[in-house]
Design a protein around this motif. Structure first.
Motif, PDB file in Angstrom:
ATOM      1  N   LEU A 118       0.826  -1.205   0.000  1.00 20.22           N
ATOM      2  CA  LEU A 118       0.000   0.000   0.000  1.00 20.22           C
ATOM      3  C   LEU A 118       0.866   1.263   0.000  1.00 20.22           C
ATOM      4  N   GLN A 119       1.954   1.244   0.765  1.00 18.84           N
ATOM      5  CA  GLN A 119       2.866   2.388   0.766  1.00 18.84           C
ATOM      6  C   GLN A 119       3.515   2.562  -0.605  1.00 18.84           C
ATOM      7  N   ALA A 120       3.871   1.447  -1.223  1.00 20.13           N
ATOM      8  CA  ALA A 120       4.501   1.505  -2.541  1.00 20.13           C
ATOM      9  C   ALA A 120       3.528   1.991  -3.604  1.00 20.13           C
ATOM     10  N   THR A 121       2.232   1.767  -3.392  1.00 24.04           N
ATOM     11  CA  THR A 121       1.228   2.148  -4.387  1.00 24.04           C
ATOM     12  C   THR A 121       1.203   3.655  -4.622  1.00 24.04           C
ATOM     13  N   THR A 122       1.071   4.425  -3.548  1.00 21.52           N
ATOM     14  CA  THR A 122       0.995   5.886  -3.702  1.00 21.52           C
ATOM     15  C   THR A 122       2.319   6.462  -4.215  1.00 21.52           C
ATOM     16  N   LEU A 123       3.424   5.929  -3.706  1.00 17.38           N
ATOM     17  CA  LEU A 123       4.731   6.409  -4.171  1.00 17.38           C
ATOM     18  C   LEU A 123       4.950   6.052  -5.635  1.00 17.38           C
ATOM     19  N   SER A 124       4.550   4.852  -6.036  1.00 14.74           N
ATOM     20  CA  SER A 124       4.756   4.400  -7.415  1.00 14.74           C
ATOM     21  C   SER A 124       4.010   5.263  -8.423  1.00 14.74           C
ATOM     22  N   VAL A 125       2.796   5.690  -8.061  1.00 21.73           N
ATOM     23  CA  VAL A 125       2.025   6.537  -8.972  1.00 21.73           C
ATOM     24  C   VAL A 125       2.740   7.871  -9.190  1.00 21.73           C
ATOM     25  N   VAL A 126       3.302   8.429  -8.121  1.00 30.29           N
ATOM     26  CA  VAL A 126       4.095   9.657  -8.257  1.00 30.29           C
ATOM     27  C   VAL A 126       5.346   9.378  -9.086  1.00 30.29           C
ATOM     28  N   ALA A 127       5.936   8.203  -8.880  1.00 24.80           N
ATOM     29  CA  ALA A 127       7.156   7.833  -9.613  1.00 24.80           C
ATOM     30  C   ALA A 127       6.907   7.734 -11.116  1.00 24.80           C
ATOM     31  N   ILE A 128       5.682   7.382 -11.507  1.00 21.09           N
ATOM     32  CA  ILE A 128       5.357   7.352 -12.941  1.00 21.09           C
ATOM     33  C   ILE A 128       5.560   8.737 -13.534  1.00 21.09           C
ATOM     34  N   GLY A 129       4.996   9.741 -12.859  1.00 21.34           N
ATOM     35  CA  GLY A 129       5.141  11.119 -13.340  1.00 21.34           C
ATOM     36  C   GLY A 129       6.580  11.586 -13.326  1.00 21.34           C
ATOM     37  N   GLN A 130       7.291  11.261 -12.240  1.00 17.03           N
ATOM     38  CA  GLN A 130       8.698  11.659 -12.166  1.00 17.03           C
ATOM     39  C   GLN A 130       9.500  10.984 -13.263  1.00 17.03           C
ATOM     40  N   ALA A 131       9.174   9.726 -13.571  1.00 14.08           N
ATOM     41  CA  ALA A 131       9.877   8.999 -14.627  1.00 14.08           C
ATOM     42  C   ALA A 131       9.701   9.680 -15.978  1.00 14.08           C
ATOM     43  N   MET A 132       8.490  10.142 -16.255  1.00 11.34           N
ATOM     44  CA  MET A 132       8.226  10.795 -17.540  1.00 11.34           C
ATOM     45  C   MET A 132       9.020  12.089 -17.671  1.00 11.34           C
ATOM     46  N   VAL A 133       9.131  12.818 -16.574  1.00  7.68           N
ATOM     47  CA  VAL A 133       9.925  14.054 -16.595  1.00  7.68           C
ATOM     48  C   VAL A 133      11.411  13.724 -16.740  1.00  7.68           C
ATOM     49  N   LEU A 134      11.875  12.703 -16.011  1.00  9.71           N
ATOM     50  CA  LEU A 134      13.283  12.311 -16.091  1.00  9.71           C
ATOM     51  C   LEU A 134      13.658  11.837 -17.489  1.00  9.71           C
ATOM     52  N   LEU A 135      12.737  11.179 -18.171  1.00  6.19           N
ATOM     53  CA  LEU A 135      13.019  10.723 -19.533  1.00  6.19           C
ATOM     54  C   LEU A 135      13.326  11.885 -20.467  1.00  6.19           C
ATOM     55  N   THR A 136      12.769  13.062 -20.163  1.00  5.47           N
ATOM     56  CA  THR A 136      13.049  14.247 -20.988  1.00  5.47           C
ATOM     57  C   THR A 136      14.315  14.968 -20.530  1.00  5.47           C
ATOM     58  N   GLY A 137      14.948  14.434 -19.475  1.00  8.40           N
ATOM     59  CA  GLY A 137      16.191  15.030 -18.991  1.00  8.40           C
ATOM     60  C   GLY A 137      16.001  16.083 -17.922  1.00  8.40           C
ATOM     61  N   GLN A 138      14.800  16.185 -17.332  1.00 11.81           N
ATOM     62  CA  GLN A 138      14.520  17.174 -16.311  1.00 11.81           C
ATOM     63  C   GLN A 138      14.076  16.482 -15.021  1.00 11.81           C
ATOM     64  N   MET A 139      13.690  17.272 -14.016  1.00 16.79           N
ATOM     65  CA  MET A 139      13.178  16.708 -12.767  1.00 16.79           C
ATOM     66  C   MET A 139      12.099  17.629 -12.213  1.00 16.79           C
ATOM     67  N   ASP A 140      11.212  17.060 -11.399  1.00 13.51           N
ATOM     68  CA  ASP A 140      10.134  17.838 -10.792  1.00 13.51           C
ATOM     69  C   ASP A 140      10.220  17.705  -9.276  1.00 13.51           C
ATOM     70  N   LEU A 141      10.575  18.793  -8.601  1.00 11.73           N
ATOM     71  CA  LEU A 141      10.724  18.787  -7.150  1.00 11.73           C
ATOM     72  C   LEU A 141       9.448  19.199  -6.423  1.00 11.73           C
ATOM     73  N   SER A 142       8.376  19.442  -7.163  1.00 10.24           N
ATOM     74  CA  SER A 142       7.133  19.906  -6.541  1.00 10.24           C
ATOM     75  C   SER A 142       6.115  18.791  -6.340  1.00 10.24           C
TER      76      SER A 142
ATOM     77  N   SER B  64      -2.666  -0.641 -13.469  1.00  6.59           N
ATOM     78  CA  SER B  64      -3.308  -0.198 -14.722  1.00  6.59           C
ATOM     79  C   SER B  64      -2.590   1.013 -15.295  1.00  6.59           C
ATOM     80  N   LEU B  65      -2.233   1.947 -14.423  1.00  8.41           N
ATOM     81  CA  LEU B  65      -1.524   3.147 -14.874  1.00  8.41           C
ATOM     82  C   LEU B  65      -0.155   2.788 -15.448  1.00  8.41           C
ATOM     83  N   TYR B  66       0.540   1.857 -14.800  1.00  6.86           N
ATOM     84  CA  TYR B  66       1.856   1.443 -15.301  1.00  6.86           C
ATOM     85  C   TYR B  66       1.748   0.782 -16.669  1.00  6.86           C
ATOM     86  N   ILE B  67       0.743  -0.064 -16.841  1.00 10.46           N
ATOM     87  CA  ILE B  67       0.555  -0.738 -18.135  1.00 10.46           C
ATOM     88  C   ILE B  67       0.284   0.276 -19.239  1.00 10.46           C
ATOM     89  N   ILE B  68      -0.577   1.245 -18.941  1.00 11.68           N
ATOM     90  CA  ILE B  68      -0.928   2.260 -19.940  1.00 11.68           C
ATOM     91  C   ILE B  68       0.275   3.124 -20.293  1.00 11.68           C
TER      92      ILE B  68
END
Length: 322
Positions: free
Chosen positions: A49-73, A177-181
C-alpha cells in the motif's frame, strides 16, 4: 547477415535491466531472517500500500526524467491536491466526485505551470519546481491553517481501502493499470518516442522536427496529474488530508526511478522499472523499522541511498559512452 545469439551477453543485459528485482528478493530474504515480523501478511500488505501511492508519483517523475529534467514539486502537489479535495468534500460539502475532478485538474495545472515556465520562459526546471514546491506547501497550509481534515465521505473510501473480490486492493489495481498504460504509451506511441528523443539528444530532436517545448509541457503536466491521482488514493487510505501527506515524495520517486534504471540525464530507462525501485525503497526502510533502526538514522540512510543511486547512474552513463 544474422548475428549469433550470445547467451553471456543476453544474461549480462538481463542482469543489468532486472538487477533491482534481484535486489528486492535478496533484501526480502535478509529481513525475513532478521525479523520474524517482516514476512507477515499484514506487513507485506502495508509495504504494498505504501509503494502504491509512491509508485504513482514515480510514474510522473519517470516521464519528466526521460526528458532530462526533474520535478521537485510533486510531493507538495500531492499535499495541496489532497487538502483541496478534502476541503471541498467536508467543508464546502461539494459532491465528492466533483471535488476529485477539481483536485485532479488543480494537480495537472500545477504541472502545466511548471512545464510552461521551464519550456517557454526558459527558467531552469530545478528553480521552477523548487519554487512551486514552496507555493504548494504554503497554499496547503493556508486552506485550513495546517489543520488536518478527516472523516472523508464514504464514496471515496474504495480508492484506498476498497477490495476486489475481498482479496485485491483497488489501489493496487489502479497503480498497475496506470503502469501498463504509461509503459505502452512510452514505448509504442509517437509521444513516448518523443520523450526519449528529447531526453536523449534535445538538439537532434529539434532538428528532427520535434516540438521540444510541447514535449516538456506534456511531461510536467502529466507528472502533476499523476501526483493528483496519488493524492486521491492517499487521502482515501488515510481517511484524512494532512500537511505531511506526500512529504518528500518527489525525492523518493526520484530515488525509485534511478534505482530502477532510469537515467537522470534523460532518454534512458523504462517507466515500469520505477515500480520496482519504489518497492525496493519501501521494503528497505520497512525492514529498517522492523529492526528498530532509529528513524533519524533512517533519514541519513535515505540521503545516502539518493547519493548512491545517482552515483550508479553516473557510472552507467560513463560505461555507455566508453
Amino acid at each position: 547477415m544474422n548475428v549469433a545469439w550470445d547467451p553471456k551477453k543476453a544474461l549480462l543485459k538481463a542482469s543489468k535491466e532486472y538487477m533491482v528485482i534481484f535486489a528486492i528478493l535478496i533484501l526480502g530474504m535478509v529481513f525475513s531472517v532478521a525479523s520474524p515480523y517482516f514476512l507477515t501478511v499484514n506487513n507485506m500488505t502495508n509495504i504494498l500500500l505504501q509503494a502504491t501511492t509512491l509508485s504513482v508519483v514515480a510514474i510522473g517523475q519517470a516521464m519528466v526524467l526521460l526528458t532530462g529534467q526533474m520535478d521537485l514539486s510533486l510531493g507538495q502537489n500531492v499535499c495541496l491536491t489532497g487538502y483541496i479535495m478534502a476541503y471541498l468534500m467536508n467543508i464546502s460539502e461539494i459532491n465528492p466526485w466533483l471535488a476529485i475532478l477539481i483536485g485532479l485538474l488543480t494537480a495537472g495545472l500545477v504541472g502545466a505551470v511548471n512545464g510552461f515556465l521551464f519550456a517557454y520562459c526558459k527558467i531552469p526546471a530545478f528553480i521552477v519546481t523548487l519554487g512551486m514546491q514552496n507555493i504548494c506547501k504554503g497554499a496547503a497550509k493556508l486552506i485550513t491553517n495546517a489543520t488536518p481534515i478527516s472523516r472523508l465521505p464514504d464514496e471515496i473510501a474504495f480508492f484506498g481501502r476498497g477490495y476486489l473480490w475481498d482479496a485485491i486492493h483497488i489501489s493496487v489495481l489502479i497503480m498497475l493499470s496506470l503502469y501498463i498504460i504509461v509503459q505502452f504509451v512510452s514505448v509504442k506511441t509517437k509521444m513516448g518516442r518523443q520523450f526519449y528523443a528529447v531526453g536523449g539528444n534535445s538538439e537532434a530532436a529539434y532538428f528532427a522536427g520535434i516540438n521540444k517545448k510541447a514535449v516538456y509541457l506534456t511531461a510536467f503536466t502529466l507528472a502533476g496529474l499523476f501526483a493528483g491521482i496519488s493524492s486521491v488514493i492517499l487521502i482515501s487510505r488515510l481517511n484524512s488530508a494532512n500537511v505531511t501527506n506526500g512529504n518528500l515524495y518527489e525525492f523518493d520517486a526520484m530515488i525509485s526511478c534511478v534505482i530502477g534504471g532510469i537515467s537522470m540525464t534523460g532518454g534512458k530507462g523504462k517507466v515500469v522499472s520505477s515500480l520496482f525501485g519504489a518497492v525496493f525503497l519501501i521494503l528497505f526502510f520497512n525492514g529498517m523499522t522492523m529492526l528498530n533502526v532509529d528513524p533519524f538514522f533512517q533519514d541519513v540512510l535515505k540521503g545516502m541511498v539518493l547519493i548512491a543511486a545517482i552515483g550508479i547512474d553516473v557510472l552507467r552513463n560513463r560505461q555507455r559512452q566508453a
